[in-house]
Design a protein around this motif. Sequence first.
Motif, PDB file in Angstrom:
ATOM      1  N   GLU A 114      20.621 -19.765 -21.825  1.00 28.86           N
ATOM      2  CA  GLU A 114      21.111 -19.426 -23.151  1.00 28.86           C
ATOM      3  C   GLU A 114      22.467 -18.727 -23.047  1.00 28.86           C
ATOM      4  OE1 GLU A 114      19.441 -16.616 -26.783  1.00 28.86           O
ATOM      5  OE2 GLU A 114      18.586 -16.414 -24.785  1.00 28.86           O
ATOM      6  N   TRP A 137      23.381 -27.367 -14.834  1.00 28.01           N
ATOM      7  CA  TRP A 137      22.072 -26.745 -14.973  1.00 28.01           C
ATOM      8  C   TRP A 137      21.119 -27.498 -14.078  1.00 28.01           C
ATOM      9  CZ3 TRP A 137      24.621 -29.505 -18.629  1.00 28.01           C
ATOM     10  CH2 TRP A 137      24.056 -30.730 -19.022  1.00 28.01           C
ATOM     11  N   ALA A 156      30.491 -14.720 -30.275  1.00 32.16           N
ATOM     12  CA  ALA A 156      30.045 -16.110 -30.123  1.00 32.16           C
ATOM     13  C   ALA A 156      30.735 -16.780 -28.946  1.00 32.16           C
ATOM     14  CB  ALA A 156      30.319 -16.894 -31.395  1.00 32.16           C
ATOM     15  N   THR A 191      32.452 -25.103 -22.433  1.00 27.36           N
ATOM     16  CA  THR A 191      33.166 -26.374 -22.609  1.00 27.36           C
ATOM     17  C   THR A 191      32.772 -27.371 -21.522  1.00 27.36           C
ATOM     18  OG1 THR A 191      35.031 -25.737 -21.216  1.00 27.36           O
ATOM     19  CG2 THR A 191      35.151 -25.130 -23.578  1.00 27.36           C
ATOM     20  N   ASP A 192      33.075 -28.641 -21.749  1.00 27.64           N
ATOM     21  CA  ASP A 192      32.806 -29.666 -20.733  1.00 27.64           C
ATOM     22  C   ASP A 192      33.564 -29.354 -19.449  1.00 27.64           C
ATOM     23  OD1 ASP A 192      31.101 -31.030 -22.405  1.00 27.64           O
ATOM     24  OD2 ASP A 192      32.592 -32.535 -23.009  1.00 27.64           O
ATOM     25  N   HIS A 248      31.657 -26.681 -17.653  1.00 28.21           N
ATOM     26  CA  HIS A 248      30.458 -27.256 -17.035  1.00 28.21           C
ATOM     27  C   HIS A 248      30.826 -27.940 -15.717  1.00 28.21           C
ATOM     28  CE1 HIS A 248      27.207 -26.488 -19.842  1.00 28.21           C
ATOM     29  NE2 HIS A 248      27.939 -26.912 -20.870  1.00 28.21           N
ATOM     30  N   ARG A 273      18.139 -25.313 -19.373  1.00 27.02           N
ATOM     31  CA  ARG A 273      19.482 -24.764 -19.545  1.00 27.02           C
ATOM     32  C   ARG A 273      19.397 -23.297 -19.954  1.00 27.02           C
ATOM     33  NH1 ARG A 273      23.244 -29.396 -22.200  1.00 27.02           N
ATOM     34  NH2 ARG A 273      24.780 -27.727 -22.060  1.00 27.02           N
ATOM     35  N   THR A 304      29.256 -15.979 -21.611  1.00 29.64           N
ATOM     36  CA  THR A 304      29.456 -17.066 -22.564  1.00 29.64           C
ATOM     37  C   THR A 304      28.108 -17.645 -22.971  1.00 29.64           C
ATOM     38  OG1 THR A 304      31.523 -17.614 -21.422  1.00 29.64           O
ATOM     39  CG2 THR A 304      30.673 -19.244 -22.973  1.00 29.64           C
ATOM     40  N   TRP A 305      27.911 -17.787 -24.290  1.00 31.47           N
ATOM     41  CA  TRP A 305      26.704 -18.437 -24.796  1.00 31.47           C
ATOM     42  C   TRP A 305      26.784 -19.931 -24.481  1.00 31.47           C
ATOM     43  CZ3 TRP A 305      22.932 -15.307 -25.954  1.00 31.47           C
ATOM     44  CH2 TRP A 305      23.224 -14.018 -26.363  1.00 31.47           C
ATOM     45  N   GLU A 306      25.657 -20.536 -24.221  1.00 34.84           N
ATOM     46  CA  GLU A 306      25.608 -21.932 -23.768  1.00 34.84           C
ATOM     47  C   GLU A 306      26.327 -22.887 -24.712  1.00 34.84           C
ATOM     48  OE1 GLU A 306      24.447 -24.959 -20.952  1.00 34.84           O
ATOM     49  OE2 GLU A 306      24.793 -22.806 -20.868  1.00 34.84           O
ATOM     50  N   ASP A 307      26.190 -22.693 -26.002  1.00 33.24           N
ATOM     51  CA  ASP A 307      26.861 -23.583 -26.959  1.00 33.24           C
ATOM     52  C   ASP A 307      28.377 -23.520 -26.863  1.00 33.24           C
ATOM     53  OD1 ASP A 307      24.401 -24.336 -27.908  1.00 33.24           O
ATOM     54  OD2 ASP A 307      24.533 -23.218 -29.782  1.00 33.24           O
ATOM     55  N   ASP A 308      28.910 -22.452 -26.284  1.00 31.94           N
ATOM     56  CA  ASP A 308      30.355 -22.272 -26.185  1.00 31.94           C
ATOM     57  C   ASP A 308      30.929 -22.686 -24.839  1.00 31.94           C
ATOM     58  OD1 ASP A 308      30.513 -21.270 -28.808  1.00 31.94           O
ATOM     59  OD2 ASP A 308      29.944 -19.266 -28.107  1.00 31.94           O
TER      60      ASP A 308
END
Length: 193
Positions: A58, A52, A3, A24-25, A28, A56, A18-22
């Motif tokens: 995945e 992005w 994950a 960090t700001d 980004h 976005r 890294t999966w998009e949900d993981d």
Amino acid sequence: MSAGAQIISAPDLRWSATWEDDVTDDEHRVLAALFARCFPRSRTVFTGARSWSSGRPELRLVGRSDGRAVAHVGVLRRFLRVAERNASVLVGDVGLVAVDPDVQGRGFGAQLLGRTAATLHDLGLPFGYLTCGDQVAPFYATAGWMRMDGGTRMVRADGRVQVYGGASMVLPVHAPLHEWPAGCLVDRNGLEI
């Protein structure tokens, strides 16, 4: 893949997936700065934590040199509709392919495309798919991507639908190229990455 981030070592670069949900700001922000350097004429303003363009991804692959992000690609699994054949094709839609201008010419782009192909393979996808400008299509061709006739219909960032005027390219991964609907217009039915 886990994950979180998976670290992979390579000559000169350290790679993470890294999966998009993981993401960090802070990451980004780092990626937004990389894209601002790589795509200075983009209509998308890569500032703050906006890493992005239109849609976005995945999953993100990031290559680092001396701890600094210098290479990136985004992947999104999606079906492309082929109305002419009343069918859909599962692809790994690839975008935000970037190598920092300060380190270009060191083979990092080739490493990035190799990592991309391996990731598409690990995800079990039949094909990789991307759109790009005609001027960079030969770069992708060196890594096995094939230019396809027919074109790509997609939603632009401003919401309008267009047929993309540049190159549409396919990478056979788990399926042979003869299974691709050659010569057909494909509908991305969404924003490009």
